[in-house]
Design a protein around this motif. Structure first.
Motif, mmCIF file in Angstrom:
data_model
loop_
_atom_site.group_PDB
_atom_site.id
_atom_site.type_symbol
_atom_site.label_atom_id
_atom_site.label_comp_id
_atom_site.label_asym_id
_atom_site.label_seq_id
_atom_site.Cartn_x
_atom_site.Cartn_y
_atom_site.Cartn_z
ATOM 1 N N UNK A 13 41.088 27.160 41.038
ATOM 2 C CA UNK A 13 39.744 26.891 40.508
ATOM 3 C C UNK A 13 39.518 27.618 39.190
ATOM 4 N N UNK A 14 40.116 28.796 39.044
ATOM 5 C CA UNK A 14 39.986 29.543 37.788
ATOM 6 C C UNK A 14 40.711 28.811 36.663
ATOM 7 N N UNK A 15 41.913 28.324 36.959
ATOM 8 C CA UNK A 15 42.667 27.571 35.956
ATOM 9 C C UNK A 15 41.904 26.308 35.545
ATOM 10 N N UNK A 16 41.328 25.631 36.540
ATOM 11 C CA UNK A 16 40.562 24.422 36.251
ATOM 12 C C UNK A 16 39.316 24.742 35.442
ATOM 13 N N UNK A 17 38.734 25.911 35.691
ATOM 14 C CA UNK A 17 37.548 26.320 34.939
ATOM 15 C C UNK A 17 37.867 26.471 33.461
ATOM 16 N N UNK A 18 39.019 27.097 33.177
ATOM 17 C CA UNK A 18 39.437 27.266 31.789
ATOM 18 C C UNK A 18 39.701 25.902 31.159
ATOM 19 N N UNK B 123 32.650 38.381 32.035
ATOM 20 C CA UNK B 123 33.501 37.535 32.874
ATOM 21 C C UNK B 123 34.371 36.598 32.041
ATOM 22 N N UNK B 124 33.847 36.093 30.955
ATOM 23 C CA UNK B 124 34.626 35.178 30.111
ATOM 24 C C UNK B 124 35.832 35.901 29.506
ATOM 25 N N UNK B 125 35.611 37.090 28.977
ATOM 26 C CA UNK B 125 36.704 37.862 28.385
ATOM 27 C C UNK B 125 37.748 38.201 29.442
ATOM 28 N N UNK B 126 37.290 38.616 30.614
ATOM 29 C CA UNK B 126 38.210 38.988 31.691
ATOM 30 C C UNK B 126 39.058 37.796 32.121
ATOM 31 N N UNK C 98 31.632 30.247 33.239
ATOM 32 C CA UNK C 98 32.797 30.764 33.962
ATOM 33 C C UNK C 98 32.345 31.770 35.017
ATOM 34 N N UNK C 99 32.723 31.508 36.259
ATOM 35 C CA UNK C 99 32.243 32.322 37.365
ATOM 36 C C UNK C 99 32.934 33.685 37.405
ATOM 37 N N UNK C 100 32.185 34.668 37.908
ATOM 38 C CA UNK C 100 32.764 36.005 38.046
ATOM 39 C C UNK C 100 33.890 36.013 39.077
ATOM 40 N N UNK C 101 33.811 35.129 40.074
ATOM 41 C CA UNK C 101 34.887 35.026 41.055
ATOM 42 C C UNK C 101 36.204 34.675 40.367
ATOM 43 N N UNK C 102 36.154 33.775 39.396
ATOM 44 C CA UNK C 102 37.361 33.367 38.680
ATOM 45 C C UNK C 102 37.900 34.505 37.815
ATOM 46 N N UNK C 103 37.001 35.263 37.227
ATOM 47 C CA UNK C 103 37.428 36.405 36.422
ATOM 48 C C UNK C 103 38.073 37.470 37.304
ATOM 49 N N UNK C 104 37.571 37.617 38.518
ATOM 50 C CA UNK C 104 38.077 38.614 39.463
ATOM 51 C C UNK C 104 39.427 38.178 40.046
ATOM 52 N N UNK D 173 28.840 34.372 44.650
ATOM 53 C CA UNK D 173 29.720 35.330 45.297
ATOM 54 C C UNK D 173 30.929 35.626 44.425
ATOM 55 N N UNK D 174 31.337 36.895 44.406
ATOM 56 C CA UNK D 174 32.545 37.279 43.668
ATOM 57 C C UNK D 174 33.648 37.695 44.629
ATOM 58 N N UNK D 175 33.439 37.455 45.926
ATOM 59 C CA UNK D 175 34.407 37.880 46.923
ATOM 60 C C UNK D 175 35.190 36.724 47.505
ATOM 61 N N UNK D 176 36.333 37.063 48.140
ATOM 62 C CA UNK D 176 37.167 36.084 48.815
ATOM 63 C C UNK D 176 37.253 36.419 50.292
#
Length: 361
Positions: A13-18, A59-62, A1-7, A112-115
């Motif tokens: 993409x974060x929903x799809x990651x989960x 990142x996973x917990x977040x 799980x990427x830090x970008x998704x946690x942030x 990258x963790x930025x947008x």
């Protein structure tokens, strides 16, 4: 799980990651205490401070705390919580992506963790609706602008005050980012509350009860119908003093004091009368803004900003000992009223009415 998704857990993409990880939320809430604790913190901090608290270093917990937080909001099933939670998540995201865009560091990590602005526009299918004209100037299709701006209280967002041209509204970069914050808020609020499976809900009963208690404590302040300026928190007392001196207040300050006054029982007419001493007073606009804040002409009833927000605006002044222990101006005022003797609780409005009656006799 990427830090970008946690942030930025609202990203598709974060929903799809989960989903790709095939995470079973029922198992998570039963076995992963850290995720549940962070989810509870997200919701309670949203209520108390208007943001979502310090992110977890894992990142996973977040990331997983976000869907669990949505579950908690759904279990409480109160409209005011949905609004406050969505607003807090959007405010946190706004703080993060504006920082990302201001970061000009060339040496960035591989992950990258930025947008960037273009990525956010793409996320909400806004690339075709927004075009850059020059520098930090943009134009946005009016059909896209209207739903994004409908919950923004200030008169500058009203379409009648915009130089509409060829079906487009001009905005600068700061205004565009504010509209993107509203797009995020809308996505987070969409679908809340939802029906929670019993297997998940039963494991979160204690957290839900705690959130209900916090919400109940905050809602007590909405029942206040007593205006005693001497008991106001220092920040609101200072803003009221500026109004009475006829000084011009910036938009954020005017919003803060107006939201505070309407929350403690003042009517639109009473608030409008306060502003009459200002040389730039416009009754129609002042009335419109006040009605919007109190929820009479908008889908949202706004509450006064938290202490943290007042600090960021530069409106937190003359702090006293109680300020150090209180997270919200409304909580400060409620405490002062609770501690006051009955003779100290002379309502300002009653004194005003008595004075007008005496002068008319």
């Amino acid at each position: 799980m990427q830090r970008l998704h946690a942030r930025y857990p609202f990203l598709e993409a974060a929903r799809e990651s989960v989903a790709t990880e095939a995470v079973d939320l029922a198992t998570v809430v039963e076995q992963d205490r850290a995720v549940v604790d962070r989810a509870r913190q997200r919701v309670i901090t949203a209520l108390e401070s208007g943001e979502t608290g310090e992110p977890h270093r894992d990142a996973r917990i977040e990331l997983l705390s976000y869907p669990v937080a949505r579950v908690l909001v759904s279990m409480v099933d109160e409209r005011v919580l949905v609004r406050k939670y969505a607003r807090a998540e959007a405010a946190t995201a706004y703080e993060r992506f504006t920082a990302d865009m201001a970061d000009t560091t060339e040496l960035k990590s591989v992950e990258s963790t930025g947008l960037e602005l273009d990525e956010l526009l793409a996320e909400f299918d806004l690339r075709d609706a927004v075009r850059e004209t020059s520098g930090d100037a943009y134009r946005i299709d009016v059909g896209t602008y209207l739903p994004l701006a409908e919950d923004l209280w200030d008169d500058e967002w009203r379409l009648v005050n915009q130089p509409l041209e060829a079906g487009e509204v001009p905005v600068d970069e700061e205004e565009l980012l504010t509209l993107l914050r509203e797009a995020i808020r809308g996505r987070i609020e969409d679908g809340l509350p939802f029906e929670v499976p019993e297997a998940i809900g039963s494991a979160l009963e204690d957290e839900t009860a705690e959130i209900r208690e916090v919400l109940a404590d905050l809602e007590l302040t909405q029942d206040i119908d007593t205006v005693v300026p001497d008991l106001f928190p220092p920040c609101m007392k200072a803003l009221l003093d500026q109004i009475q001196k006829g000084e011009h207040l910036p938009h954020h300050s005017r919003f803060a004091i107006t939201a505070f006054l309407t929350s403690i029982g003042m009517t639109t007419d009473q608030v409008v009368d306060l502003y009459r001493v200002n040389s730039s007073f416009g009754e129609e606009m002042t009335r419109y803004q006040t009605d919007h804040i109190r929820g009479d002409s908008s889908p949202t009833e706004y509450s006064a900003p938290s202490c943290a927000t007042m600090q960021s605006y530069g409106d937190c002044v003359n702090k006293d000992d109680l300020c150090e222990r209180i997270p919200h101006p409304m909580a400060y005022y409620e405490q002062r009223i609770d501690d006051a003797d009955d003779e100290e609780l002379e309502d300002w409005r009653e004194a005003e009415d008595d004075g007008q009656s005496a002068s008319g006799d």
